[in-house]
Design a protein around this motif. Structure first.
Motif, short mmCIF file in Angstrom:
data_model
loop_
_atom_site.label_atom_id
_atom_site.label_comp_id
_atom_site.label_asym_id
_atom_site.label_seq_id
_atom_site.Cartn_x
_atom_site.Cartn_y
_atom_site.Cartn_z
N ASP A 182 53.60 36.13 66.03
CA ASP A 182 52.40 35.39 66.44
C ASP A 182 51.20 36.31 66.70
O ASP A 182 50.12 35.85 67.03
CB ASP A 182 52.67 34.49 67.66
CG ASP A 182 53.14 35.27 68.89
OD1 ASP A 182 53.11 36.51 68.88
OD2 ASP A 182 53.57 34.60 69.85
N ASP A 231 56.21 40.98 65.58
CA ASP A 231 55.35 40.20 66.46
C ASP A 231 54.73 39.11 65.60
O ASP A 231 53.60 39.21 65.15
CB ASP A 231 54.29 41.11 67.09
CG ASP A 231 53.31 40.36 67.96
OD1 ASP A 231 53.61 39.23 68.38
OD2 ASP A 231 52.23 40.93 68.24
N ASN A 241 50.46 38.39 69.09
CA ASN A 241 49.87 38.46 70.43
C ASN A 241 50.09 39.81 71.12
O ASN A 241 49.69 40.00 72.25
CB ASN A 241 50.39 37.32 71.32
CG ASN A 241 51.86 37.45 71.65
OD1 ASN A 241 52.58 38.27 71.08
ND2 ASN A 241 52.33 36.61 72.56
#
Length: 80
Positions: A31, A29, A33
């Motif tokens: 980023d 993941d 988020n």
């Protein structure tokens, strides 16, 4: 003999689930988020098409939750 077959079947299912969970952990993941984009999935599963990704996105959010990703891997929809 029946007990042995049952033990082997349970072992195989457990191993398959563990492998799918490990594979899901390989997708980063990037980023942060909490979900997985097509690009993040394709970094590990290069052959995943937009169509396959959308099919795995069961809530149509545009990204995959950890559960959606795991389900796609377990089903064989995402092959490395």
């Amino acid at each position: 003999m029946t007990k042995l077959a049952l033990v082997l079947a349970v072992s195989a299912l457990t191993a398959t689930a563990a492998l799918a969970e490990d594979a899901a952990k390989e997708v980063a993941d990037t980023d942060g988020n909490g979900t997985f984009s097509l690009a993040e999935v394709q970094a590990v599963y290069a052959n995943v098409t937009e169509e396959a990704f959308k099919a795995a996105d069961t809530d149509a959010s545009g990204e995959l939750s950890a559960d959606e990703l795991k389900a796609a891997i377990e089903s064989g929809a995402f092959a490395a």
